[in-house]
Design a protein around this motif. Structure first.
Motif, PDB file in Angstrom:
ATOM      1  N   PHE A  24       0.860  -1.223   0.069  1.00  0.00           N
ATOM      2  CA  PHE A  24       0.073   0.023   0.187  1.00  0.00           C
ATOM      3  C   PHE A  24       0.831   1.025   0.298  1.00  0.00           C
ATOM      4  CE2 PHE A  24      -2.526  -3.288   2.357  1.00  0.00           C
ATOM      5  CZ  PHE A  24      -3.559  -3.318   2.168  1.00  0.00           C
ATOM      6  N   LEU A  25       0.643   2.432  -0.263  1.00  0.00           N
ATOM      7  CA  LEU A  25       0.918   3.627  -0.234  1.00  0.00           C
ATOM      8  C   LEU A  25       0.295   4.160   0.550  1.00  0.00           C
ATOM      9  CD1 LEU A  25       2.205   5.042  -3.994  1.00  0.00           C
ATOM     10  CD2 LEU A  25       3.990   3.959  -2.194  1.00  0.00           C
ATOM     11  N   LEU A  26       0.679   5.418   1.921  1.00  0.00           N
ATOM     12  CA  LEU A  26      -0.287   6.064   2.396  1.00  0.00           C
ATOM     13  C   LEU A  26      -0.411   7.634   1.833  1.00  0.00           C
ATOM     14  CD1 LEU A  26       1.667   4.455   5.419  1.00  0.00           C
ATOM     15  CD2 LEU A  26      -0.285   3.279   3.618  1.00  0.00           C
ATOM     16  N   ASN A  27      -1.293   7.797   2.731  1.00  0.00           N
ATOM     17  CA  ASN A  27      -1.577   9.552   2.065  1.00  0.00           C
ATOM     18  C   ASN A  27      -0.697  10.811   3.216  1.00  0.00           C
ATOM     19  OD1 ASN A  27      -2.715  11.697   0.870  1.00  0.00           O
ATOM     20  ND2 ASN A  27      -4.319  11.834   2.396  1.00  0.00           N
ATOM     21  N   ASP A  28      -0.394  11.506   2.033  1.00  0.00           N
ATOM     22  CA  ASP A  28       0.139  12.212   3.485  1.00  0.00           C
ATOM     23  C   ASP A  28       0.015  13.834   2.725  1.00  0.00           C
ATOM     24  OD1 ASP A  28       2.522  13.480   2.273  1.00  0.00           O
ATOM     25  OD2 ASP A  28       2.869  11.344   2.172  1.00  0.00           O
ATOM     26  N   ASP A  29       0.265  14.698   3.543  1.00  0.00           N
ATOM     27  CA  ASP A  29      -0.104  16.120   3.336  1.00  0.00           C
ATOM     28  C   ASP A  29       0.932  16.847   2.625  1.00  0.00           C
ATOM     29  OD1 ASP A  29      -3.169  15.941   4.455  1.00  0.00           O
ATOM     30  OD2 ASP A  29      -2.011  17.442   6.440  1.00  0.00           O
ATOM     31  N   TYR A  30       2.025  16.315   2.540  1.00  0.00           N
ATOM     32  CA  TYR A  30       2.755  16.887   1.133  1.00  0.00           C
ATOM     33  C   TYR A  30       3.382  16.377   0.160  1.00  0.00           C
ATOM     34  CZ  TYR A  30       2.431  19.102   5.776  1.00  0.00           C
ATOM     35  OH  TYR A  30       2.742  19.049   7.182  1.00  0.00           O
ATOM     36  N   THR A  31       3.433  15.094   0.311  1.00  0.00           N
ATOM     37  CA  THR A  31       3.875  14.277  -1.109  1.00  0.00           C
ATOM     38  C   THR A  31       3.106  15.214  -2.505  1.00  0.00           C
ATOM     39  OG1 THR A  31       4.508  12.716  -0.036  1.00  0.00           O
ATOM     40  CG2 THR A  31       4.772  12.263  -2.663  1.00  0.00           C
ATOM     41  N   SER A  32       3.392  15.646  -3.077  1.00  0.00           N
ATOM     42  CA  SER A  32       2.206  16.139  -4.656  1.00  0.00           C
ATOM     43  C   SER A  32       1.905  14.765  -5.837  1.00  0.00           C
ATOM     44  CB  SER A  32       3.877  17.011  -5.850  1.00  0.00           C
ATOM     45  OG  SER A  32       4.645  16.030  -6.386  1.00  0.00           O
ATOM     46  N   MET A  33       1.055  14.894  -5.593  1.00  0.00           N
ATOM     47  CA  MET A  33       0.477  14.111  -6.631  1.00  0.00           C
ATOM     48  C   MET A  33       1.288  13.724  -8.377  1.00  0.00           C
ATOM     49  SD  MET A  33      -3.263  15.523  -6.375  1.00  0.00           S
ATOM     50  CE  MET A  33      -4.143  15.798  -4.869  1.00  0.00           C
ATOM     51  N   ASP A  34       1.605  14.303  -8.360  1.00  0.00           N
ATOM     52  CA  ASP A  34       2.310  13.941  -9.551  1.00  0.00           C
ATOM     53  C   ASP A  34       4.392  13.197  -9.491  1.00  0.00           C
ATOM     54  OD1 ASP A  34       1.636  15.898 -11.604  1.00  0.00           O
ATOM     55  OD2 ASP A  34       2.509  17.361 -12.193  1.00  0.00           O
ATOM     56  N   PHE A  35       4.287  13.068  -8.315  1.00  0.00           N
ATOM     57  CA  PHE A  35       5.975  12.440  -7.683  1.00  0.00           C
ATOM     58  C   PHE A  35       4.821  11.156  -7.137  1.00  0.00           C
ATOM     59  CE2 PHE A  35       7.746   9.965  -4.460  1.00  0.00           C
ATOM     60  CZ  PHE A  35       9.287  10.368  -5.211  1.00  0.00           C
ATOM     61  N   VAL A  36       3.454  10.879  -6.934  1.00  0.00           N
ATOM     62  CA  VAL A  36       2.719   9.487  -6.542  1.00  0.00           C
ATOM     63  C   VAL A  36       2.264   9.045  -7.921  1.00  0.00           C
ATOM     64  CG1 VAL A  36       1.060   8.212  -5.810  1.00  0.00           C
ATOM     65  CG2 VAL A  36       2.073  10.590  -4.291  1.00  0.00           C
ATOM     66  N   VAL A  37       1.803   9.336  -8.569  1.00  0.00           N
ATOM     67  CA  VAL A  37       1.665   8.957  -9.854  1.00  0.00           C
ATOM     68  C   VAL A  37       3.336   8.354 -10.738  1.00  0.00           C
ATOM     69  CG1 VAL A  37       0.708   9.710 -12.170  1.00  0.00           C
ATOM     70  CG2 VAL A  37      -0.261   9.995 -10.431  1.00  0.00           C
ATOM     71  N   ILE A  54      -5.266   5.611  -8.817  1.00  0.00           N
ATOM     72  CA  ILE A  54      -4.960   4.790  -7.568  1.00  0.00           C
ATOM     73  C   ILE A  54      -4.473   6.094  -6.692  1.00  0.00           C
ATOM     74  CG2 ILE A  54      -2.927   3.737  -6.334  1.00  0.00           C
ATOM     75  CD1 ILE A  54      -3.651   1.774  -8.322  1.00  0.00           C
ATOM     76  N   MET A  55      -4.036   6.904  -7.805  1.00  0.00           N
ATOM     77  CA  MET A  55      -3.179   8.247  -6.495  1.00  0.00           C
ATOM     78  C   MET A  55      -4.349   8.971  -6.203  1.00  0.00           C
ATOM     79  SD  MET A  55      -2.953  11.699  -6.192  1.00  0.00           S
ATOM     80  CE  MET A  55      -3.152  12.177  -8.276  1.00  0.00           C
ATOM     81  N   LEU A  56      -5.736   9.161  -6.566  1.00  0.00           N
ATOM     82  CA  LEU A  56      -6.920   9.647  -6.122  1.00  0.00           C
ATOM     83  C   LEU A  56      -7.265   9.043  -5.365  1.00  0.00           C
ATOM     84  CD1 LEU A  56      -7.974  11.429  -9.188  1.00  0.00           C
ATOM     85  CD2 LEU A  56      -6.889  12.799  -7.395  1.00  0.00           C
ATOM     86  N   ASP A  57      -7.952   8.084  -5.771  1.00  0.00           N
ATOM     87  CA  ASP A  57      -7.823   7.497  -4.262  1.00  0.00           C
ATOM     88  C   ASP A  57      -7.642   7.319  -2.766  1.00  0.00           C
ATOM     89  OD1 ASP A  57     -10.370   5.151  -4.880  1.00  0.00           O
ATOM     90  OD2 ASP A  57      -8.888   3.519  -3.896  1.00  0.00           O
ATOM     91  N   ILE A  58      -6.446   7.119  -2.667  1.00  0.00           N
ATOM     92  CA  ILE A  58      -5.042   7.152  -1.618  1.00  0.00           C
ATOM     93  C   ILE A  58      -5.613   8.485  -1.115  1.00  0.00           C
ATOM     94  CG2 ILE A  58      -2.965   7.094  -0.982  1.00  0.00           C
ATOM     95  CD1 ILE A  58      -2.496   5.205  -3.074  1.00  0.00           C
ATOM     96  N   HIS A  59      -5.722   9.583  -2.455  1.00  0.00           N
ATOM     97  CA  HIS A  59      -5.798  10.752  -1.432  1.00  0.00           C
ATOM     98  C   HIS A  59      -7.018  11.411  -0.545  1.00  0.00           C
ATOM     99  CE1 HIS A  59      -5.510  15.368  -0.748  1.00  0.00           C
ATOM    100  NE2 HIS A  59      -7.039  15.672  -2.037  1.00  0.00           N
ATOM    101  N   LYS A  60      -8.126  10.231  -0.968  1.00  0.00           N
ATOM    102  CA  LYS A  60      -9.804  10.420  -0.183  1.00  0.00           C
ATOM    103  C   LYS A  60      -9.428   9.814   1.219  1.00  0.00           C
ATOM    104  CE  LYS A  60     -11.878  11.463  -4.745  1.00  0.00           C
ATOM    105  NZ  LYS A  60     -11.724  10.903  -5.651  1.00  0.00           N
ATOM    106  N   PRO A  91       7.659  13.081   2.626  1.00  0.00           N
ATOM    107  CA  PRO A  91       7.653  11.885   3.140  1.00  0.00           C
ATOM    108  C   PRO A  91       6.411  10.684   2.790  1.00  0.00           C
ATOM    109  CG  PRO A  91       6.101  13.588   3.469  1.00  0.00           C
ATOM    110  CD  PRO A  91       6.778  13.763   2.206  1.00  0.00           C
ATOM    111  N   LEU A  92       6.636  10.150   1.057  1.00  0.00           N
ATOM    112  CA  LEU A  92       5.443   9.456   0.838  1.00  0.00           C
ATOM    113  C   LEU A  92       5.936   8.244   1.974  1.00  0.00           C
ATOM    114  CD1 LEU A  92       3.098   8.583  -1.012  1.00  0.00           C
ATOM    115  CD2 LEU A  92       5.392   8.030  -2.602  1.00  0.00           C
ATOM    116  N   LYS A  93       5.352   7.719   2.265  1.00  0.00           N
ATOM    117  CA  LYS A  93       5.108   5.801   2.837  1.00  0.00           C
ATOM    118  C   LYS A  93       4.176   5.006   2.395  1.00  0.00           C
ATOM    119  CE  LYS A  93       7.964   7.386   6.712  1.00  0.00           C
ATOM    120  NZ  LYS A  93       9.232   8.298   4.951  1.00  0.00           N
TER     121      LYS A  93
END
Ligand code: TYC
Length: 99
Positions: A24-37, A54-60, A91-93
């Motif tokens: 799983f990837l975990l959501n956080d407030d600092y990692t950019s959406m582009d980086f997660v993609v 998947i990124m938007l799903d994690i964000h929500k 800080p993406l985990k």
């Protein structure tokens, strides 16, 4: 001369499939959406549309399933995510758990 070897497997020695692990990837407030993609495409081999979904799903929802692998591969994915994020200052985990 070829020899046929017959043998019986008792309950204990029957072939066992390797356990599988969800990553799983975990959501956080600092990692950019582009980086997660980018992580989802480069490490988890998703295409752009899948990665964005998947990124938007994690964000929500706080976390999202990125793939299911054997223990060694799952562990490698987690390490790769954390290293790539650290190198980019995010800080993406990622976590893994038995299926
Ligand atoms: N929540 C982050 C933002 O608003 C985006 C994000 C998505 C971060 C998924 C991590 O695993 C993640 N920039």
């Amino acid at each position: 001369m070829a020899t046929d070897i017959e043998f019986e497997l008792d309950e204990k020695t029957k072939l066992q499939y390797p356990k599988k692990y969800k990553v799983f990837l975990l959501n956080d407030d600092y990692t950019s959406m582009d980086f997660v993609v980018d992580v989802l495409m480069s490490i988890f081999h998703k295409n752009y549309e899948e990665a964005e979904k998947i990124m938007l799903d994690i964000h929500k929802k706080e976390r999202g399933l990125c793939g299911v692998y054997t223990h060694e591969i799952a562990e490698t994915k987690v390490v790769q995510v954390i290293k790539k994020a650290k190198d980019s200052g995010f800080p993406l985990k990622a976590t893994m758990e038995e299926e």
